[in-house]
Each structure stands twice: as C-alpha cells, then as structure tokens.
Design a protein around this motif. Sequence first.
Motif, PDB file in Angstrom:
ATOM      1  N   SER A  70      61.466  35.183 -52.416  1.00  0.00           N
ATOM      2  CA  SER A  70      61.656  34.420 -51.200  1.00  0.00           C
ATOM      3  C   SER A  70      62.163  32.987 -51.563  1.00  0.00           C
ATOM      4  O   SER A  70      61.473  32.441 -52.514  1.00  0.00           O
ATOM      5  CB  SER A  70      60.971  34.516 -49.887  1.00  0.00           C
ATOM      6  OG  SER A  70      59.479  33.725 -50.378  1.00  0.00           O
ATOM      7  N   LEU A  76      68.320  37.111 -54.390  1.00  0.00           N
ATOM      8  CA  LEU A  76      67.292  37.853 -53.384  1.00  0.00           C
ATOM      9  C   LEU A  76      67.565  39.312 -53.485  1.00  0.00           C
ATOM     10  O   LEU A  76      66.539  40.133 -53.319  1.00  0.00           O
ATOM     11  CB  LEU A  76      67.225  37.046 -52.572  1.00  0.00           C
ATOM     12  CG  LEU A  76      66.802  35.605 -52.464  1.00  0.00           C
ATOM     13  CD1 LEU A  76      66.813  35.194 -50.887  1.00  0.00           C
ATOM     14  CD2 LEU A  76      65.432  35.565 -52.820  1.00  0.00           C
ATOM     15  N   THR A  96      62.220  29.455 -49.604  1.00  0.00           N
ATOM     16  CA  THR A  96      61.768  28.355 -48.319  1.00  0.00           C
ATOM     17  C   THR A  96      61.983  27.084 -48.667  1.00  0.00           C
ATOM     18  O   THR A  96      62.230  26.511 -49.838  1.00  0.00           O
ATOM     19  CB  THR A  96      60.299  28.684 -48.176  1.00  0.00           C
ATOM     20  OG1 THR A  96      59.545  28.436 -49.288  1.00  0.00           O
ATOM     21  CG2 THR A  96      60.153  30.462 -47.944  1.00  0.00           C
TER      22      THR A  96
END
Length: 388
Positions: free
Chosen positions: A329, A320, A331
């Motif tokens: 990102s 990242l 998640t």
Amino acid sequence: MSRRRQLSSKPPQENDSQSNHSHEHDNEHGHEHSHSIFGAHSHSHGEEGHNYGAEKIMAAWEGTGDRGSRITLIGLFSNVGLTLAKGLAGWFLHSASLLADAGHSLSDLLGDFVTLFCWKLSRKAPTEKYPYGFGKFETLGTTTVSFLLIGGALGIGFHSYHLLLSALAETAHSLPSGPVQEILHNVTSIAPGVPESLMHSHAHAVDPNAAWFAAVSVIAKEWLYRITKAVADEEKSPVLLANAIHHRSDAYSSVVALFAILGSWIFPKLPLDPIGGLLVSFVILRQGIDLFVGALGDLTDAGVSAKTRDSLQHTLDPMLEASDSSIRSITGLRARRSGSLLYVDLVAEVPAALTVQELLDLETQILATMKEKRKEVVEVRVKFEAIH
C-alpha cells in the motif's frame, strides 16, 4: 518485531552524479533498523551556459532558445507596440479607458522582463548554495507579476475615479438648479483626493476612432494569452501561466475600453469612459490578488491541492495492482511545489524480508512511474515500512 527503511530519490542528472549512503541502527527497540539513502546531483554547462545576455535573448527570438523564453519575447515586443499605440491614441483621442488600458500594457511589458529573468534563472542547475535548484524563483516571478497587476489596477482606478468626478462636476454645472444638481455637487465637493483644478476642468469628447486601437488590442492580447498558456501548461510553469493571465487581463481591459469608448460615442452625456476605466481596474485587481494568493502558498510551502495529490497517488496504481509487486500500500502521500517542480513524500508498506538493494530498485521504479505520468515530479522521498 518490525523493520523500517527510508529512501530518498532524485532524478539522475545528465553529466555527473554522486550518492552517499548511510545506515543507522537503533538498538533501543530491539531489531528496528533504519536505512537512508540520499542522492545529490549537479551538472555544469560551463561559462556559456550562464550567459543570459543579448546573445541568449536573440537566440531565443530566432527559435534556437527554449520555448518559454521565445514566447515571453514575443509577448514583450508585442507589448512595446501596444503600449505606445494605445498610450498615444488615448492621449490624442481623449480616452481615459484607452489610457488606462495602455497603462496595463505597460505593466504587462514589465511583467515580461520579470518572467524572462525568472524563467531562465529557474532552469539553472542546482549549486552548492541552492542544492534544491532555483525553482522558487519562478514563484518569486509570479509574486512580482501579481504586484505589478495590483499596482497597475490601483493606479488605473484612481485615475478613472478622478476623471469620473470631473465628468460629474461638469454635469452638475450644466444642470438647472434642483435636487439632482445639489446631489452631484455634494458628491464631487466632498470626494477625497480630487484636485480643485480637476473638479472644474472641461472634459474633451472621446474620439470614437479610439475604439479601433482597443479592438486590435483585444485580438492581440487574447492571441498572446492562448499561445503563452499552451507553453505554460506543457512546461508546468507558474511564472509563464502568470504572464499568460496578465495577457488575458489586458484583453479584458481592452474589451471594457472598447465598450466604454463606443458607449461614450453613442451616449455622449454619460461618463461611460471613466466608468470603463474603473471596471478595468477591478478586473485587474482581482486577477492580481488571485495570483498573489497562489504564489504565497508556494512560497510558504503549502501542500498541493487535493486534486493534484489524488492524481499523484493514482500514478502508482499500476505498481500496486501488479501481481508481482512488493508494495502492499501507499499512504501519507504529500507534495509541495517549487516553481514548476514537484517534490513528493510518501510511505510504502513492503514485506520485511526485502533487502536494501531490492528497496533501492523499488524506489527507483516509484520515481520512474511517477515521472512518466507527471514530468514535473523531480524528487520522491520514500519511507518504507516493513510488514510481516
């Protein structure tokens, strides 16, 4: 407009692999596309690879087998000697706590057989019937070991309970008439499940030499715990860890037996030896229940702890933070255990312009990055969500 791609990754096997690709297009929402890629791998070691007979056991003992088998066999042979030594010593030296400790070593011995079987089975390659591998057999072994601990604890507890009541009955007969004698007589007379013959038996004095056997057991079992746990931590194996805890619980019971024997020698009027047996049973019972609760979570596909989940998330931080990274990102990360293996699912947000090949390269990089930090990760299923 949005575009979503979903990928699934498994680590490549040594011998052969096959992959199939499917592309699904959903025109109901305009330009939404879904791509799924699943990899299936299998390999065979031939007839010799599935031979778990005497030759395999001896090979492990001689050091040519895997570390998990070797450390389990060391514990197995140690438990044979300790069970016989403590059992005979407890019987002839009249020590209830040492006999209880011998019973615990016997459950350790049975646990070693379970551990050895489940450990070897869990290392087999996936088959058509078990396409996800045999990792759950490790958890099954952990569950079996926990049942052995719980059953052994209950047996030790009932045996020590009967001996304690017998000792109290003897004390009541030796006391002069009075309130103390009446209380002891009432307690022993209404106690459930105590044979009448036991209530009026004459207990033998505990021979203090029994303490030597308990002391040797403390040292041996603590050593077995440490070397087994070291291998369990390196292999991330729950069944080896359960066996290590089994060794440690036997060390605890030997400590209690040691103090109970010495206490009975110093204070012969007090029933410390059967009380020591009861304490041993409580320690073992608690450890057995803790192991069972943990194994039950794995068997029912409970998620990993928050600490493990955060650790898995942090393994992808370098990707990242890289300036040229396509991942915006990560998640929705979740994971479950199958024995010593970890299966991970996550969602990665990436630019919508990426091609399928670029996504393939990206999910391969995600798996490699995770496995570099956590070698127990065996599969990562990645859902890519497009951002504009």
